[in-house]
Design a protein around this motif. Structure first.
Motif: not given
Length: 232
Positions: A27-56
């Motif tokens: 699930f984490i891999f899919t979510g971070t990959t989606v963020f990379q595809v949609v927003f063109g960010v790198d893996g670290q940024t995508a993981m940060t976005i996912f982390f904030f969503i998880l905490v939120g």
């Protein structure tokens, strides 16, 4: 053959240590990959976005209160019937990780799209997806507003594909279009437009996006992108 097949001796422990981590990693891999595809960010940024969503997902922000349903409890004492009524309030809240953050990301994707796609094209996909989701959504007592899981993402991906073909736009825009319309149409079609049906749910706290990262709003965006790849 049946005599040679048997489940693990401690099945709950097996599920906890093997199956659940595998699904979580996927699930984490899919979510971070989606963020990379949609927003063109790198893996670290995508993981940060996912982390904030998880905490939120653990944070619900109350918006307003309204009167809930009236509960009546009946007691029989010495042959006489007594009825005790009590009214419980309903608190309407929004979940930070399941609603607010995905909505902000969807608006960001929408604004990026407007540089390549007419706003009316985006609006067509949004309105069609919202109408489909609204027609399938149903209030369930003590649960909330429920909708078949695959309906929102499939609607966003399918209508997005048709609109891009109709407007003669490249299909490379489809993941961003599916994510933005999927998230916002799920928010409006399943939640906002069904606020009038909250009395059918009960009382207590009703949180929009209240299941956090596993709520329909966030998952709609993720799976809408996954389905959109199939159309490209």
């Amino acid at each position: 053959m049946r005599d040679y097949l048997f489940p693990p001796l401690i099945l709950p422990l097996f599920l906890l240590l093997i199956v659940v981590p595998l699904f979580l990693v996927l699930f984490i891999f899919t979510g971070t990959t989606v963020f990379q595809v949609v927003f063109g960010v790198d893996g670290q940024t995508a993981m940060t976005i996912f982390f904030f969503i998880l905490v939120g997902s653990f944070i619900n922000i109350p918006v307003y209160e309204k009167e809930g349903v009236v509960y009546e409890t009946r007691y029989r004492i010495f042959g006489l019937m007594y009825a005790v009524r009590r009214k419980q309030k309903m608190v309407i809240a929004v979940n930070l990780g399941g609603c607010v953050f995905p909505s902000i990301l969807a608006v960001k994707a929408m604004m990026d799209l407007f540089r390549h796609l007419p706003p009316d094209a985006w609006l067509i996909v949004f309105l069609l997806s919202t109408a489909i989701i609204y027609s399938f959504a149903r209030p369930v007592p003590s649960v909330g507003i429920v909708v078949p899981m695959l309906v929102p993402p499939l609607s966003a991906a399918f209508f997005g594909f048709l609109v891009l073909i109709l407007f003669g736009k490249p299909l490379i825009l489809l993941p961003k279009l599916a994510f933005s319309t999927g998230v916002l149409s799920a928010l409006f079609g399943a939640d906002i437009l069904h606020l009038k049906d909250l009395d059918k749910i009960g009382s207590g706290v009703v949180s929009i996006g209240g299941a956090g990262t596993f709520d329909g709003i966030f998952l709609t965006g993720i799976f809408a992108v996954v389905f959109s790849v199939l159309f490209i």
